[in-house]
Design an enzyme around this catalytic site. Sequence first.
Site, PDB file in Angstrom:
ATOM      1  CG  ASP A 287      -2.177   1.477   0.833  1.00 48.63           C
ATOM      2  OD1 ASP A 287      -2.399   1.134   0.142  1.00 48.63           O
ATOM      3  OD2 ASP A 287      -2.054   1.986   1.868  1.00 48.63           O
TER       4      ASP A 287
ATOM      5  CD  GLU B 135      -5.456   1.041  -3.638  1.00 48.40           C
ATOM      6  OE1 GLU B 135      -5.818   0.718  -2.685  1.00 48.40           O
ATOM      7  OE2 GLU B 135      -4.075   2.196  -3.436  1.00 48.40           O
TER       8      GLU B 135
ATOM      9  CB  CYS C 144     -13.451  -5.893   9.355  1.00 51.24           C
ATOM     10  SG  CYS C 144     -12.345  -6.987  10.660  1.00 51.24           S
TER      11      CYS C 144
ATOM     12  CB  CYS D  14     -15.571  -9.919  10.804  1.00 52.14           C
ATOM     13  SG  CYS D  14     -15.816  -7.876  10.280  1.00 52.14           S
TER      14      CYS D  14
ATOM     15  CB  CYS E   5     -14.056  -4.152  12.216  1.00 50.82           C
ATOM     16  SG  CYS E   5     -15.471  -4.810  11.479  1.00 50.82           S
TER      17      CYS E   5
ATOM     18  CB  CYS F 113     -15.534  -8.071  14.822  1.00 51.44           C
ATOM     19  SG  CYS F 113     -14.267  -8.106  13.736  1.00 51.44           S
TER      20      CYS F 113
ATOM     21  CG  ASP G  20      -0.941   3.160   5.816  1.00 52.90           C
ATOM     22  OD1 ASP G  20      -2.242   3.243   5.034  1.00 52.90           O
ATOM     23  OD2 ASP G  20       0.045   3.800   6.900  1.00 52.90           O
TER      24      ASP G  20
HETATM   25 ZN   LIG Z   1     -14.356  -6.211  11.188  1.00 56.66          ZN
END
Ligand SMILES: [Zn+2]
Length: 402
Positions: free
Chosen positions: A185, A288, A355, A358, A374, A377, A384
């Site tokens: 990234d 990316e 996330c 999850c 998140c 969760c 990053d």
């Molecule tokens: Zn999560």
Amino acid sequence: MKVNCAYKFELILKPEQRAKCAQFVGNCRYVYNKAVEIQLRQLETKQPFVSYKELASQLVGWKKDDSSLWLSESPAQTLQQALKDLDRGLMRFKQHKGGMVQFKARGDGDSFRLPQLLKGDFDEANARIRIPKIGFVRYRKSRDIQGKVKNLTISIEARRWYVSVCTEIENFQPQATRNGEVGIDLGIVRTVQLSDGTVYRLDVNEIKKLEDRIAVYQKQLESNKTSRQKLAKLGKAADFDKKVPSRKRRRLKEKIANLHRRIRNIRKDFMFKTARAIAQKYGWVAIEDLQVRNMTKSARGTIEEPGSNVKAKSGLNRSLQRVAPGAFRRILEWQVFKAGGYVDAVAPQYTSQTCPHCGHIASENRPTQALFCCVKCGHTSNADVVAAGNILRKSRAGSDRL
Ligand SMILES: [Zn+2]
């Protein structure tokens, strides 16, 4: 597999060789601008553009014209190349990929190209090249080149002369593919973040110091202009003319150009070192996709770069810390390719909002530039690192879905 390479070396020129090179560059610019004038007239009168072939035959006439006899002191191929450059510019214009070709000023990409080389023109063993109508000139051989030399471009940048060597490797065999995968990234605080946690940081302090010095010289340029204008008003000096810089202004501009070159070198150095380190460690590198990124930039801009709306000055400082994604990717691709690896570009959507724990996607998952948290969760991490990990996961999945 066919691969193109480019190398750049500094030339070591004697004063008379320097003068000749400068003359060749000037002649190329003259031919280019003369052709631009013709094409602009065609555009104005709604006539089709004059073809390269036609211009090339007109060029023969210009060389015999009393007002531009000195053109024949240049190698003919360099002047033809200037016309070819113009032709390419017009092509881009016609395909709506660029604006209409413009006149070139001095210092605006000053160069000339030698497209047809004879055996021995590029004499690597003796670190010299042969320029028609000049003879052999030496270059600072900082590395060996690979492949067959296709053309040479001689250019000047901040009073230094360089030769760019383009080569082609006919049967390039990448080394055996290696193991190890990583996601990358590109960011502001962490210039290059790997999914394994490694961070490569650009030395921003050094760049800032150089930028500060540039600002000082720029101020001097500005105050020089205002004082000159004042004197001109009083009739104590000639009118201020940007096109005819005084010696003082030329010196200041040179200093500024030199500092810019140093900044460019710091960035280039960083990109090469980082790319090489990554290439040596990993065989599969996910990054990316730039083009998609540009398209989605505005949509996700507010989340990705909170504060991009704040005043322009801080925006400027922030951009200093970044590497140019396109340039970095090109370097990375080449280094990884040489080491037998592969660079995979993935679509950037949601890489910073998903996330890893999850899979919940929400822009609220990223409350600040640096933090990922998140909302479903409660998984918390550096934003990053999360993005780099998501980029790798996307690449593994082989699709745009995470
Ligand atoms: Zn999560």
